[in-house]
Design a protein around this motif. Structure first.
Motif, PDB file in Angstrom:
ATOM      1  N   VAL A   1      54.588  10.740  34.351  1.00 39.62           N
ATOM      2  CA  VAL A   1      54.394  12.041  33.268  1.00 39.62           C
ATOM      3  C   VAL A   1      52.703  12.343  33.489  1.00 39.62           C
ATOM      4  CG1 VAL A   1      54.296  12.519  30.822  1.00 39.62           C
ATOM      5  CG2 VAL A   1      56.025  11.177  31.839  1.00 39.62           C
ATOM      6  N   ARG A   2      52.390  13.471  33.696  1.00 41.44           N
ATOM      7  CA  ARG A   2      51.126  13.710  33.892  1.00 41.44           C
ATOM      8  C   ARG A   2      50.669  14.580  32.723  1.00 41.44           C
ATOM      9  NH1 ARG A   2      48.089  18.036  36.074  1.00 41.44           N
ATOM     10  NH2 ARG A   2      50.117  19.005  37.188  1.00 41.44           N
ATOM     11  N   ASP A   3      49.421  14.428  32.412  1.00 37.91           N
ATOM     12  CA  ASP A   3      48.710  15.561  31.348  1.00 37.91           C
ATOM     13  C   ASP A   3      48.442  16.734  32.029  1.00 37.91           C
ATOM     14  OD1 ASP A   3      46.994  16.385  29.402  1.00 37.91           O
ATOM     15  OD2 ASP A   3      46.335  14.405  28.843  1.00 37.91           O
ATOM     16  N   ALA A   4      48.762  17.833  31.513  1.00 40.25           N
ATOM     17  CA  ALA A   4      48.374  19.096  32.095  1.00 40.25           C
ATOM     18  C   ALA A   4      46.688  19.182  31.808  1.00 40.25           C
ATOM     19  CB  ALA A   4      49.171  20.089  31.332  1.00 40.25           C
ATOM     20  N   ARG A   5      46.214  18.742  31.061  1.00 41.94           N
ATOM     21  CA  ARG A   5      44.754  18.917  30.984  1.00 41.94           C
ATOM     22  C   ARG A   5      43.844  18.323  32.420  1.00 41.94           C
ATOM     23  NH1 ARG A   5      43.392  15.961  25.457  1.00 41.94           N
ATOM     24  NH2 ARG A   5      44.469  14.398  26.603  1.00 41.94           N
ATOM     25  N   ARG A   6      44.655  17.595  33.160  1.00 40.45           N
ATOM     26  CA  ARG A   6      43.962  16.914  34.281  1.00 40.45           C
ATOM     27  C   ARG A   6      44.690  17.582  35.485  1.00 40.45           C
ATOM     28  NH1 ARG A   6      44.922  10.954  31.821  1.00 40.45           N
ATOM     29  NH2 ARG A   6      43.026  11.156  30.188  1.00 40.45           N
ATOM     30  N   PRO A   7      44.193  18.559  36.240  1.00 40.87           N
ATOM     31  CA  PRO A   7      44.642  19.423  37.296  1.00 40.87           C
ATOM     32  C   PRO A   7      45.164  18.462  38.430  1.00 40.87           C
ATOM     33  CG  PRO A   7      42.715  20.543  36.444  1.00 40.87           C
ATOM     34  CD  PRO A   7      42.830  19.157  35.776  1.00 40.87           C
ATOM     35  N   ALA A   8      46.211  18.558  39.056  1.00 44.29           N
ATOM     36  CA  ALA A   8      46.722  17.952  40.295  1.00 44.29           C
ATOM     37  C   ALA A   8      47.696  18.853  40.801  1.00 44.29           C
ATOM     38  CB  ALA A   8      47.157  16.707  39.678  1.00 44.29           C
ATOM     39  N   PRO A   9      47.667  18.806  42.158  1.00 45.36           N
ATOM     40  CA  PRO A   9      48.765  19.664  43.088  1.00 45.36           C
ATOM     41  C   PRO A   9      49.883  19.534  42.537  1.00 45.36           C
ATOM     42  CG  PRO A   9      47.062  18.287  44.323  1.00 45.36           C
ATOM     43  CD  PRO A   9      47.045  18.014  43.173  1.00 45.36           C
ATOM     44  N   TRP A  10      50.670  20.667  42.523  1.00 46.69           N
ATOM     45  CA  TRP A  10      52.114  20.839  42.214  1.00 46.69           C
ATOM     46  C   TRP A  10      52.912  20.020  43.184  1.00 46.69           C
ATOM     47  CZ3 TRP A  10      54.063  21.847  37.546  1.00 46.69           C
ATOM     48  CH2 TRP A  10      55.273  22.212  37.487  1.00 46.69           C
ATOM     49  N   ARG A  11      53.824  19.458  42.842  1.00 43.89           N
ATOM     50  CA  ARG A  11      54.932  18.774  44.108  1.00 43.89           C
ATOM     51  C   ARG A  11      56.085  19.093  43.702  1.00 43.89           C
ATOM     52  NH1 ARG A  11      52.541  12.762  42.884  1.00 43.89           N
ATOM     53  NH2 ARG A  11      54.115  12.242  41.503  1.00 43.89           N
ATOM     54  N   PRO A  12      57.208  18.959  44.833  1.00 41.79           N
ATOM     55  CA  PRO A  12      58.382  18.992  44.543  1.00 41.79           C
ATOM     56  C   PRO A  12      58.935  17.875  43.422  1.00 41.79           C
ATOM     57  CG  PRO A  12      58.241  19.188  46.995  1.00 41.79           C
ATOM     58  CD  PRO A  12      56.679  18.859  46.217  1.00 41.79           C
ATOM     59  N   GLY A  13      59.937  18.472  42.475  1.00 42.74           N
ATOM     60  CA  GLY A  13      60.228  17.510  41.383  1.00 42.74           C
ATOM     61  C   GLY A  13      59.519  17.444  40.237  1.00 42.74           C
ATOM     62  N   ASP A  14      58.254  18.436  40.258  1.00 38.25           N
ATOM     63  CA  ASP A  14      57.726  18.406  39.186  1.00 38.25           C
ATOM     64  C   ASP A  14      58.367  19.286  38.083  1.00 38.25           C
ATOM     65  OD1 ASP A  14      55.683  16.759  39.996  1.00 38.25           O
ATOM     66  OD2 ASP A  14      54.121  18.381  40.202  1.00 38.25           O
ATOM     67  N   ALA A  15      58.117  19.386  36.734  1.00 35.05           N
ATOM     68  CA  ALA A  15      58.535  20.156  35.829  1.00 35.05           C
ATOM     69  C   ALA A  15      57.557  20.297  34.537  1.00 35.05           C
ATOM     70  CB  ALA A  15      60.060  19.933  35.345  1.00 35.05           C
ATOM     71  N   TRP A  16      57.315  21.408  34.128  1.00 31.20           N
ATOM     72  CA  TRP A  16      56.530  21.522  32.702  1.00 31.20           C
ATOM     73  C   TRP A  16      57.214  21.044  31.586  1.00 31.20           C
ATOM     74  CZ3 TRP A  16      51.657  22.518  33.991  1.00 31.20           C
ATOM     75  CH2 TRP A  16      51.335  23.410  34.858  1.00 31.20           C
TER      76      TRP A  16
END
Length: 274
Positions: free
Chosen positions: A9-24
């Motif tokens: 689970v990634r904090d959206a405030r910390r940008p990182a490349p989008w990758r397959p299997g991600d969801a908001w």
């Protein structure tokens, strides 16, 4: 429900490349309601700090995608706009518990794209516009009525984010009428129709949702007659556009769509004559 395929689970405030299997992840009321075997990582928006509702200098209203149903309901009760009663009416169309109200978000309801989504009904009826943001930071705007393209389908690219929905001041000043029909007393909406009468030029917008796979917003420069309204609906909604599931057959939804639209026409236009 535990999502046993999610490993991060990634904090959206910390940008990182989008990758397959991600969801908001907004409120999570849909994500955690059923298995999501394709997901590997959730990008959490809950700490973004977006103001839930904000009136803009031109009188329009910006609703953050992370605004909860509870926040929208409370705001609507003290909002002085003519169209304010519509906020609570659409919130109540959820027929959900307070636990769902406290977590479910306006943006999540739109991005699910379900025909019975009452936040789709509200924002489409009030001529709402979505602000979308891509992974590279670029932004674009699209009308809510065009954002939802079918049952569970929306105009949203890979990794693109719904940031907010803006309701124009002119729509907020409109007189509104609301009609909803379900097969059961506490059932999901089978048809939800909203009318909005513009106080400036007398034009009428009739928006059909829940009965159709996507929002159908009809605009009339002058109040239509009963036959004109029926003809407009018949031309705009094909047989394939009437939704079909356990909450209502297409023939019943079609009947209710026409019936509720006519009730709204009569309520807002005094039988089409002002």
């Amino acid at each position: 429900m535990d999502l046993n395929t999610v490993v991060d689970v990634r904090d959206a405030r910390r940008p990182a490349p989008w990758r397959p299997g991600d969801a908001w992840l907004g409120g999570g009321t849909y994500l955690f309601s059923e298995p999501q075997p394709h997901l590997r990582r959730l990008v959490d928006l809950s700490r973004m700090g977006w103001e839930p509702l904000r009136q803009l200098p031109d009188g329009s209203l910006e609703i953050a995608a992370t605004c909860t149903i509870t926040q929208l309901s409370r705001f609507g009760r003290r909002f002085e706009a003519v169209a304010a009663p519509l906020f609570e009416q659409c919130c109540r169309a959820f027929l959900a518990s307070f636990k769902i109200w406290n977590m479910a978000t306006v943006g999540g309801n739109l991005c699910n794209g379900l025909p019975a989504g009452p936040m789709i009904s509200l924002t489409a009826a009030l001529d709402g516009e979505c602000l979308l943001q891509a992974q590279d930071g670029s932004r674009r705007r699209v009308k809510v009525a065009d954002f939802i393209t079918g049952a569970g389908r929306k105009d949203l690219g890979e990794g693109e984010l719904l940031r907010s929905i803006t309701l124009p001041a002119r729509a907020l000043a409109s007189a509104t009428a609301f009609r909803q029909a379900s097969l059961y007393g506490l059932g999901r909406s089978g048809a939800l129709v909203i009318g909005a009468l513009d106080p400036q030029d007398g034009s009428l917008a009739v928006t059909i949702t829940a009965a159709t796979v996507r929002p159908i917003r009809l605009w009339f420069p002058l109040p239509p007659s009963q036959d004109e309204l029926r003809d407009a609906i018949g031309s705009a909604v094909t047989d394939a556009d009437w939704f079909d599931d356990i909450h209502g057959l297409p023939a019943w939804r079609r009947h209710m769509g026409f019936r509720l639209a006519e009730e709204i026409r009569r309520e807002l236009t005094r039988d089409g004559v002002r």
